[in-house]
Design an enzyme around this catalytic site. Structure first.
Site, PDB file in Angstrom:
ATOM      1  CB  SER A  56      18.800  -2.782 -13.403  1.00  7.60           C
ATOM      2  OG  SER A  56      19.843  -2.798 -13.122  1.00  7.60           O
ATOM      3  CG  MET A  57      14.280  -3.119 -16.800  1.00  6.04           C
ATOM      4  SD  MET A  57      13.118  -2.043 -16.289  1.00  6.04           S
ATOM      5  CE  MET A  57      11.540  -2.659 -16.883  1.00  6.04           C
ATOM      6  CD  GLU A  85      26.337   3.774 -29.935  1.00  6.15           C
ATOM      7  OE1 GLU A  85      25.471   3.486 -30.852  1.00  6.15           O
ATOM      8  OE2 GLU A  85      27.347   3.713 -30.050  1.00  6.15           O
ATOM      9  CB  THR A  86      18.828   2.890 -27.701  1.00  7.46           C
ATOM     10  OG1 THR A  86      19.151   1.992 -26.412  1.00  7.46           O
ATOM     11  CG2 THR A  86      19.817   2.231 -28.693  1.00  7.46           C
ATOM     12  CG  HIS A  88      17.617  -0.356 -22.893  1.00  2.12           C
ATOM     13  ND1 HIS A  88      16.334  -1.292 -22.693  1.00  2.12           N
ATOM     14  CD2 HIS A  88      18.436  -0.793 -22.101  1.00  2.12           C
ATOM     15  CE1 HIS A  88      16.672  -2.230 -21.918  1.00  2.12           C
ATOM     16  NE2 HIS A  88      17.648  -2.094 -21.289  1.00  2.12           N
ATOM     17  CG  PHE A 113      17.340   3.356  -6.054  1.00  2.00           C
ATOM     18  CD1 PHE A 113      16.735   2.515  -6.997  1.00  2.00           C
ATOM     19  CD2 PHE A 113      18.118   4.346  -6.563  1.00  2.00           C
ATOM     20  CE1 PHE A 113      16.656   2.581  -8.283  1.00  2.00           C
ATOM     21  CE2 PHE A 113      18.377   4.585  -7.852  1.00  2.00           C
ATOM     22  CZ  PHE A 113      17.498   3.829  -8.953  1.00  2.00           C
ATOM     23  NE  ARG A 127      28.525   8.856  -9.189  1.00  2.00           N
ATOM     24  CZ  ARG A 127      29.477   9.470 -10.001  1.00  2.00           C
ATOM     25  NH1 ARG A 127      30.393   8.680 -10.813  1.00  2.00           N
ATOM     26  NH2 ARG A 127      29.173  10.691 -10.028  1.00  2.00           N
TER      27      ARG A 127
END
Length: 166
Positions: A56-57, A85-86, A88, A113, A127
């Site tokens: 996605s980035m 878990e982070t 990010h 978007f 979704r």
């Protein structure tokens, strides 16, 4: 009073769809939904550009390049950012959202978007067509409507003024 709104006629529109390979189990379903929506509403295969990216980035770079080309009536950004878990998740979700908003403010081309930001894979799959509709299909509808709104705004507000200046 003048009311201007888009419609769902996709004939002649050129639409780009940016979709990451990361979380492909979800993003492939979003892409299927988007393509289904575009084609059902008259956007022809030759007017659809699908750009596959790693994650996605990378959509931020890709959006800039597509906007620079200036050939699309709308761009759809799909993706699935699922909490881990982070921290990010927060970085990716926030940055892609901010970038799309910024491009929409500074560009003449509507960018839709369609990036899911969910806590679980199950929520993302729901979704992407399992239980809660397909957000890719919904993004396609928004892209068509906004591309047509863009054209109508130009026609209704810019063209009358350009004729009077001649």
């Amino acid at each position: 009073m003048k009311v201007v709104q888009g419609d769902y006629r996709g004939e002649g529109l050129k639409i780009a769809v940016v979709v990451p390979r990361f979380n492909d189990l979800v993003t492939s379903k979003l892409l299927e939904g988007a393509l289904d929506g575009l084609k059902r509403h008259g956007v022809s295969d030759e007017n659809i550009t699908v750009v596959r990216i790693p994650g996605s980035m990378e959509a931020i770079y890709t959006l800039k390049r597509l906007l620079d080309l200036g050939v699309h009536d709308a761009i759809i950004v799909l993706g699935a950012v699922i909490r881990g878990e982070t921290y990010h998740f927060n970085v990716v979700a926030n940055e892609i959202g901010k970038a799309v908003a910024q491009f929409n403010m500074n560009s003449d081309v509507p960018i839709v978007f369609g990036v899911l930001t969910t806590d679980t894979l199950e929520q993302a799959l729901n979704r992407a067509g399992a239980k809660s509709g397909n957000k890719g299909f919904e993004a396609a509808m928004v892209a068509i409507e906004m591309a047509n709104l863009r054209k109508k705004l130009r026609r209704d507000f810019l063209e009358p003024h350009s004729n009077s200046r001649q």
